[in-house]
Design a protein around this motif. Structure first.
Motif, PDB file in Angstrom:
ATOM      1  N   LYS A  92     -11.481 -10.281 -53.916  1.00 40.42           N
ATOM      2  CA  LYS A  92     -11.850 -10.966 -55.148  1.00 40.42           C
ATOM      3  C   LYS A  92     -12.077 -12.447 -54.851  1.00 40.42           C
ATOM      4  CE  LYS A  92      -9.349  -7.911 -58.287  1.00 40.42           C
ATOM      5  NZ  LYS A  92      -8.266  -7.809 -59.311  1.00 40.42           N
ATOM      6  N   THR A  94     -11.231 -14.934 -56.544  1.00 42.84           N
ATOM      7  CA  THR A  94     -10.015 -15.715 -56.763  1.00 42.84           C
ATOM      8  C   THR A  94      -9.164 -15.759 -55.504  1.00 42.84           C
ATOM      9  OG1 THR A  94      -9.034 -13.713 -57.708  1.00 42.84           O
ATOM     10  CG2 THR A  94      -9.871 -15.357 -59.256  1.00 42.84           C
ATOM     11  N   GLU A  95      -9.126 -14.664 -54.762  1.00 39.66           N
ATOM     12  CA  GLU A  95      -8.343 -14.619 -53.529  1.00 39.66           C
ATOM     13  C   GLU A  95      -8.962 -15.506 -52.458  1.00 39.66           C
ATOM     14  OE1 GLU A  95      -6.509 -10.093 -53.941  1.00 39.66           O
ATOM     15  OE2 GLU A  95      -8.340 -10.408 -52.792  1.00 39.66           O
ATOM     16  N   GLU A  98      -8.062 -19.008 -53.193  1.00 38.70           N
ATOM     17  CA  GLU A  98      -6.666 -19.279 -52.847  1.00 38.70           C
ATOM     18  C   GLU A  98      -6.519 -19.557 -51.351  1.00 38.70           C
ATOM     19  OE1 GLU A  98      -4.684 -16.581 -56.439  1.00 38.70           O
ATOM     20  OE2 GLU A  98      -4.676 -15.852 -54.378  1.00 38.70           O
ATOM     21  N   THR A 176     -18.545 -18.320 -53.185  1.00 40.06           N
ATOM     22  CA  THR A 176     -17.799 -18.945 -54.289  1.00 40.06           C
ATOM     23  C   THR A 176     -18.547 -20.120 -54.889  1.00 40.06           C
ATOM     24  OG1 THR A 176     -16.582 -20.529 -52.888  1.00 40.06           O
ATOM     25  CG2 THR A 176     -15.610 -18.324 -53.165  1.00 40.06           C
ATOM     26  N   GLU A 215     -11.830 -22.440 -60.139  1.00 40.70           N
ATOM     27  CA  GLU A 215     -10.990 -21.337 -60.606  1.00 40.70           C
ATOM     28  C   GLU A 215     -10.864 -21.297 -62.125  1.00 40.70           C
ATOM     29  OE1 GLU A 215      -7.750 -20.720 -57.066  1.00 40.70           O
ATOM     30  OE2 GLU A 215      -7.552 -22.515 -58.308  1.00 40.70           O
ATOM     31  N   ARG A 221     -14.761 -15.807 -62.211  1.00 41.01           N
ATOM     32  CA  ARG A 221     -14.183 -15.946 -60.892  1.00 41.01           C
ATOM     33  C   ARG A 221     -13.358 -14.744 -60.430  1.00 41.01           C
ATOM     34  NH1 ARG A 221     -17.167 -19.122 -58.106  1.00 41.01           N
ATOM     35  NH2 ARG A 221     -17.632 -21.023 -59.231  1.00 41.01           N
ATOM     36  N   SER A 222     -13.321 -13.659 -61.201  1.00 39.15           N
ATOM     37  CA  SER A 222     -12.455 -12.554 -60.812  1.00 39.15           C
ATOM     38  C   SER A 222     -13.177 -11.472 -60.043  1.00 39.15           C
ATOM     39  CB  SER A 222     -11.821 -11.928 -62.059  1.00 39.15           C
ATOM     40  OG  SER A 222     -12.830 -11.407 -62.904  1.00 39.15           O
TER      41      SER A 222
END
Length: 230
Positions: A92, A94-95, A98, A176, A215, A221-222
């Motif tokens: 994902k 989001t990951e 991170e 992203t 984010e 963003r998912s």
């Protein structure tokens, strides 16, 4: 027949090893086009069949890519990076962000402390290209320049492992950036200034703020890059 088979396999292995050496020692880098088939067979003293078999193996490993009518290109430095890219590309977004936050939290303060004039020149050029891409509506140019700016910051850390990790994740990191077209110009300029002034605290806060904006729940963003393409 057995001896011929052994000889052919050895020739293929030798070609693979030679190509990997050229890539890992930086004589061929991602984006480079390999010499022509005719040139390689003459230079290496090999058959076209062996060359093509070795090329297929390296394409399967993810180090090379064949573009029909154009040639064979280097796309990665080693198999580990390829495997990591494939794994991250299925994650994902989001990951991915991170992971990027963790790398930036390490790379940015080091860049602010260690940057050279050459590092600043590379950052400035990428920022100018980023703005030009945004002004002209060229999404591909914008994304490439945005990534190159952050890549130049990672290199300015003068920690080769950090820079290599950042580079190995270049494809998912670019994914992203697709919805960030034209955004964050002031933030990026401020980050450049903080690094220029050796302000490690401000630079880190700005870098993490850029990621926090990406984010934001206002952005989709998912989804994984694969999901976004459906």
């Amino acid at each position: 027949m057995d001896m011929l088979k052994v000889n052919r396999v050895s020739a293929v292995d030798a070609i693979i090893n030679e190509f990997i050496t050229q890539i890992r020692e930086g004589r061929w880098v991602p984006g480079d086009r390999l010499p022509s088939e005719a040139e390689l067979t003459k230079t290496l003293g090999i058959s076209r069949a062996s060359l093509r078999e070795a090329t297929r193996a390296l394409v399967h490993a993810g180090l090379l890519s064949v573009r029909q009518g154009d040639g064979t290109y280097v796309v990665a430095v080693d198999e580990t990076a390829v495997a990591l890219n494939r794994r991250v590309s299925s994650s994902k977004t989001t990951e991915v962000l991170e992971v990027r936050r963790g790398l930036d939290a390490s790379a940015v303060p080091l860049a602010a402390a260690r940057r050279t004039e050459a590092d600043l020149t590379a950052m400035r050029a990428a920022l100018d290209q980023r703005k030009q891409g945004a002004d002209t509506g060229d999404l591909e140019a914008f994304v490439e320049a945005d990534f190159q700016f952050h890549m130049s910051v990672a290199r300015a850390s003068h920690n080769e492992l950090l820079a290599d990790l950042y580079e190995s994740l270049n494809v998912p990191f670019r994914d992203t950036l697709g919805t960030a077209m034209g955004q964050g110009t002031d933030e990026h300029e401020a980050l450049y200034t903080a690094i220029e002034q050796h302000d490690t605290t401000q630079a880190t806060e700005l870098a993490l703020g850029i990621i926090a904006r990406m984010e934001s729940p206002q952005s989709p963003r998912s989804q994984s890059p694969a999901e976004k393409s459906e």
